[in-house]
Design an enzyme around this catalytic site. Structure first.
Site, PDB file in Angstrom:
ATOM      1  N   HIS A 178       0.768  -1.178   0.034  1.00 22.06           N
ATOM      2  CA  HIS A 178      -0.019   0.131   0.013  1.00 22.06           C
ATOM      3  C   HIS A 178       0.982   1.147   0.177  1.00 22.06           C
ATOM      4  O   HIS A 178       2.119   1.266   0.463  1.00 22.06           O
ATOM      5  CB  HIS A 178      -0.998   0.127   1.169  1.00 22.06           C
ATOM      6  CG  HIS A 178      -2.175   0.788   1.208  1.00 22.06           C
ATOM      7  ND1 HIS A 178      -1.883   2.338   1.593  1.00 22.06           N
ATOM      8  CD2 HIS A 178      -3.198   0.671   0.715  1.00 22.06           C
ATOM      9  CE1 HIS A 178      -3.137   2.909   1.383  1.00 22.06           C
ATOM     10  NE2 HIS A 178      -4.059   2.036   0.717  1.00 22.06           N
ATOM     11  N   ASP A 226      -8.006  -5.718   0.492  1.00 22.04           N
ATOM     12  CA  ASP A 226      -8.453  -6.805  -0.678  1.00 22.04           C
ATOM     13  C   ASP A 226      -8.041  -8.068  -0.528  1.00 22.04           C
ATOM     14  O   ASP A 226      -8.385  -9.014  -1.496  1.00 22.04           O
ATOM     15  CB  ASP A 226      -7.847  -5.995  -1.807  1.00 22.04           C
ATOM     16  CG  ASP A 226      -8.515  -4.658  -2.168  1.00 22.04           C
ATOM     17  OD1 ASP A 226      -9.822  -4.374  -1.896  1.00 22.04           O
ATOM     18  OD2 ASP A 226      -8.032  -3.723  -2.806  1.00 22.04           O
TER      19      ASP A 226
HETATM   20  N1  CMC Z   1       3.950  -7.657  -4.989  1.00 22.42           N
HETATM   21  C1  CMC Z   1       5.198  -7.590  -5.097  1.00 22.42           C
HETATM   22  N2  CMC Z   1       6.079  -6.622  -5.023  1.00 22.42           N
HETATM   23  C2  CMC Z   1       5.498  -5.385  -4.632  1.00 22.42           C
HETATM   24  C3  CMC Z   1       4.115  -5.267  -4.042  1.00 22.42           C
HETATM   25  C4  CMC Z   1       3.428  -6.351  -4.442  1.00 22.42           C
HETATM   26  N3  CMC Z   1       1.965  -6.450  -4.406  1.00 22.42           N
HETATM   27  N4  CMC Z   1       3.802  -4.054  -3.975  1.00 22.42           N
HETATM   28  C5  CMC Z   1       4.868  -3.392  -4.057  1.00 22.42           C
HETATM   29  N5  CMC Z   1       5.898  -4.125  -4.398  1.00 22.42           N
HETATM   30  C6  CMC Z   1       7.412  -3.696  -4.520  1.00 22.42           C
HETATM   31  C7  CMC Z   1       7.506  -2.954  -5.803  1.00 22.42           C
HETATM   32  O1  CMC Z   1       7.934  -3.667  -6.538  1.00 22.42           O
HETATM   33  C8  CMC Z   1       8.882  -2.083  -5.214  1.00 22.42           C
HETATM   34  O2  CMC Z   1      10.002  -2.929  -5.064  1.00 22.42           O
HETATM   35  P1  CMC Z   1      11.481  -2.130  -5.425  1.00 22.42           P
HETATM   36  O3  CMC Z   1      11.773  -1.222  -4.460  1.00 22.42           O
HETATM   37  O4  CMC Z   1      12.353  -3.207  -5.325  1.00 22.42           O
HETATM   38  O5  CMC Z   1      11.344  -1.732  -6.905  1.00 22.42           O
HETATM   39  C9  CMC Z   1       8.641  -1.854  -3.694  1.00 22.42           C
HETATM   40  O6  CMC Z   1       7.610  -2.898  -3.341  1.00 22.42           O
HETATM   41  C10 CMC Z   1       7.689  -0.481  -3.496  1.00 22.42           C
HETATM   42  O7  CMC Z   1       6.621  -0.415  -4.276  1.00 22.42           O
HETATM   43  P2  CMC Z   1       5.756   0.741  -5.034  1.00 22.42           P
HETATM   44  O8  CMC Z   1       5.290   0.349  -6.415  1.00 22.42           O
HETATM   45  O9  CMC Z   1       6.821   1.684  -5.249  1.00 22.42           O
HETATM   46  O10 CMC Z   1       4.836   1.183  -4.023  1.00 22.42           O
HETATM   47  P3  CMC Z   1       3.589   2.209  -4.570  1.00 22.42           P
HETATM   48  O11 CMC Z   1       3.289   2.714  -3.087  1.00 22.42           O
HETATM   49  O12 CMC Z   1       3.652   2.890  -5.684  1.00 22.42           O
HETATM   50  O13 CMC Z   1       2.280   0.999  -4.874  1.00 22.42           O
HETATM   51  C11 CMC Z   1       0.783  -0.336  -4.598  1.00 22.42           C
HETATM   52  C12 CMC Z   1       1.635   0.571  -3.939  1.00 22.42           C
HETATM   53  C13 CMC Z   1      -0.564  -0.491  -3.879  1.00 22.42           C
HETATM   54  C14 CMC Z   1       0.077   0.282  -6.051  1.00 22.42           C
HETATM   55  C15 CMC Z   1       1.350  -1.469  -4.950  1.00 22.42           C
HETATM   56  O14 CMC Z   1       1.658  -2.292  -3.615  1.00 22.42           O
HETATM   57  C16 CMC Z   1       0.530  -2.757  -5.468  1.00 22.42           C
HETATM   58  O15 CMC Z   1       0.815  -2.737  -6.759  1.00 22.42           O
HETATM   59  N6  CMC Z   1      -0.145  -3.706  -4.781  1.00 22.42           N
HETATM   60  C17 CMC Z   1      -0.747  -4.539  -5.298  1.00 22.42           C
HETATM   61  C18 CMC Z   1      -2.118  -4.088  -5.862  1.00 22.42           C
HETATM   62  C19 CMC Z   1      -3.017  -4.027  -4.570  1.00 22.42           C
HETATM   63  O16 CMC Z   1      -3.297  -4.731  -3.731  1.00 22.42           O
HETATM   64  N7  CMC Z   1      -3.740  -2.713  -4.598  1.00 22.42           N
HETATM   65  C20 CMC Z   1      -4.515  -2.383  -3.412  1.00 22.42           C
HETATM   66  C21 CMC Z   1      -4.483  -1.153  -2.796  1.00 22.42           C
HETATM   67  S1  CMC Z   1      -5.524  -1.244  -1.152  1.00 22.42           S
HETATM   68  C22 CMC Z   1      -7.035  -0.781  -1.932  1.00 22.42           C
HETATM   69  C23 CMC Z   1      -7.094   0.429  -2.107  1.00 22.42           C
HETATM   70  O17 CMC Z   1      -6.707   1.300  -1.381  1.00 22.42           O
HETATM   71  O18 CMC Z   1      -7.338   0.691  -3.381  1.00 22.42           O
END
Ligand code: CMC
Length: 436
Positions: A313, A371
């Site tokens: 998140h 989720d």
């Molecule tokens: N699985 C694997 N790796 C992950 C995941 C995941 N679900 N989420 C983040 N990472 C890794 C990402 O690859 C990155 O690694 P590195 O530093 O080596 O490049 C690191 O963790 C930081 O991630 P980020 O993408 O910079 O984080 P963000 O804040 O931009 O993204 C997120 C947040 C929710 C989009 C992401 O965690 C994600 O895509 N999660 C899966 C989808 C999900 O469950 N979304 C629901 C969010 S809660 C409901 C809502 O509020 O809508």
């Protein structure tokens, strides 16, 4: 906003004059540096794609402490609201700032239930869609179309219009989601039954048919209501910011909420509940718990683009408090339905355990979000996977509209208009087509 005694000073290494920037304190949470005069005084913008360090507004509605894993609606912890209140009380809290007393609750419930039917013409509009259309495609259309049916509540600058639009949206979303479902099934629409609770009425519109009565199961109704409460608001997330930005142009509330629905659809946001369940089903098909190790390996592989859906998140760097409550609801629902040994739930728990111990997830502070478990609960209730995000939209509508109304009522509000760092071609001349 309370000004802080501390000021920030921005200085430049090329000797340009430095600039003092005011700082404001919130009631809790990080202070903000006010950069509104930055461009006027320095000719420079700030650069923050993805809003990693930018507060886009001030708000009194929802507070998240991502490090502690805390979520407050108007100051009340989500854990207390989920146990002591129902969804309509939560709606009253988000919209008007406080929980209703008994009389206010009766009045508010009556106002909402008075608007649960939709204009009869809506069904003909719905008929224009293919039966196999994704429910979120249908919802984007239906919510936007409300502005074509309710002309008397489309002036966003009129407080009375905003109020009636808020009530209409909260009241009609369950009816629209259930209609979208019935349409996909080829079943007749069920009209709302106003003597039922908000959640029970929704479940009846979903699962009853004109040939059979439907007795809502108390445990499932409570679970549905909890799903609604947990998804009701989440401060300035992507869809809420979309609603604010869209509404800032002065468009009508139904159009602004339709924009929120469209944004929520994405798998990184509301679409994650659908994606999380599809992921669990995939792992289950490939061999279940035995295959978790292999799956985690793919997630960690930078070249694979596989993510552990329902994990991670932007704000929570600790266990999402909604996920804890949802896991509890999962136990209750599966127990009540005699599905205590549900392989998907067992798989989810095993996956969670392994991920929480794995260095990759620990180092990145990746925890389950709401989720991860909400899909299992909805599937057990009998809701098809494709409808999960539409149910999220139904629940989030109150948050969207509360945030939109807060913005419009703010005397400092302006149309949202971000700037950019332009890195494209500088000015050039068009050559005749034969010379290009
Ligand atoms: N699985 C694997 N790796 C992950 C995941 C995941 N679900 N989420 C983040 N990472 C890794 C990402 O690859 C990155 O690694 P590195 O530093 O080596 O490049 C690191 O963790 C930081 O991630 P980020 O993408 O910079 O984080 P963000 O804040 O931009 O993204 C997120 C947040 C929710 C989009 C992401 O965690 C994600 O895509 N999660 C899966 C989808 C999900 O469950 N979304 C629901 C969010 S809660 C409901 C809502 O509020 O809508």
């Amino acid at each position: 906003m309370t000004p802080s005694d501390v000021k920030a000073t921005l200085s430049f290494s090329d000797g340009s004059p430095s600039m003092e920037l005011p700082i404001y304190k919130g009631s809790i949470g990080p202070d903000v540096i006010d950069i509104r005069k930055l461009y006027g005084q320095t000719g420079k913008f700030t650069y923050d794609p993805g809003f990693l360090s930018t507060a886009s507004c001030n708000s009194t509605i929802t507070y998240i402490d991502g490090d502690k894993g805390e979520l407050l609606y108007r100051g009340y912890p989500i854990e207390q609201l989920a146990v002591n209140c129902d969804f309509l009380e939560t709606c009253h809290l988000l919209l008007y700032g406080d929980l209703p007393n008994e009389k206010q609750k009766v009045d508010f419930t009556a106002r909402v239930t008075n608007h649960t039917m939709v204009n009869e013409q809506m069904q003909f509009f719905l008929r224009g869609f293919r039966r196999d259309a994704h429910p979120m495609a249908i919802m984007t259309g239906l919510v936007g179309a409300l502005s074509a049916f309710y002309h008397d509540s489309t002036d966003i600058n009129n407080a009375q219009h905003r109020e009636i639009a808020a009530i209409r949206l909260i009241a009609k979303m369950p009816t629209l989601v259930a209609m979208a479902y019935k349409y996909s099934m080829g079943q007749p629409y069920m009209y709302p039954r106003n003597k039922l609770s908000y959640a029970a009425n929704f479940m009846r519109m979903m699962f009853a048919t004109p040939c059979d009565d439907y007795e809502p199961n108390e445990v499932l109704v409570r679970a549905m209501d909890r799903i609604f409460i947990l998804h009701a608001d989440h401060e300035q997330n992507a869809s809420t910011s979309t609603v604010r930005l869209c509404g800032s142009s002065g468009t009508n509330p139904f159009a602004a909420i339709a924009a929120g629905v469209a944004c929520l659809w994405g798998p990184a946001h509301g679409g994650a509940n659908e994606a999380a369940l599809n992921m669990l089903e995939d792992i289950q098909r490939q061999g279940g718990v035995e295959k978790i190790g292999e799956f985690i390996k793919q997630v960690k592989d930078k070249n694979s683009s596989v993510k552990l859906m329902g994990f991670g998140h932007r704000v929570y760097k600790n266990y999402d408090p909604r996920a804890k409550l949802m896991r509890e609801t999962c136990h209750e629902v599966l127990g009540a339905l005699g599905l205590g040994n549900d392989p998907m739930f067992k798989l989810a728990m095993a996956l969670e355990k392994i991920a929480l111990e794995d260095e990759y997830f620990v180092a990145r502070k990746l925890y389950p979000n709401v989720d991860f478990y909400s899909g299992i609960v909805q599937r057990a209730i009998g809701i098809p996977v494709a409808l999960f995000t539409a149910i999220f939209a139904l629940a989030r509508t109150v948050g969207w509209i509360a945030q939109l109304n807060e913005m419009i009522a703010d005397p400092e509000y302006k149309i949202g208009r971000p700037r950019q760092l332009f890195v494209g071609s500088v000015k050039r001349d068009v050559k005749p087509i034969g010379q290009r």
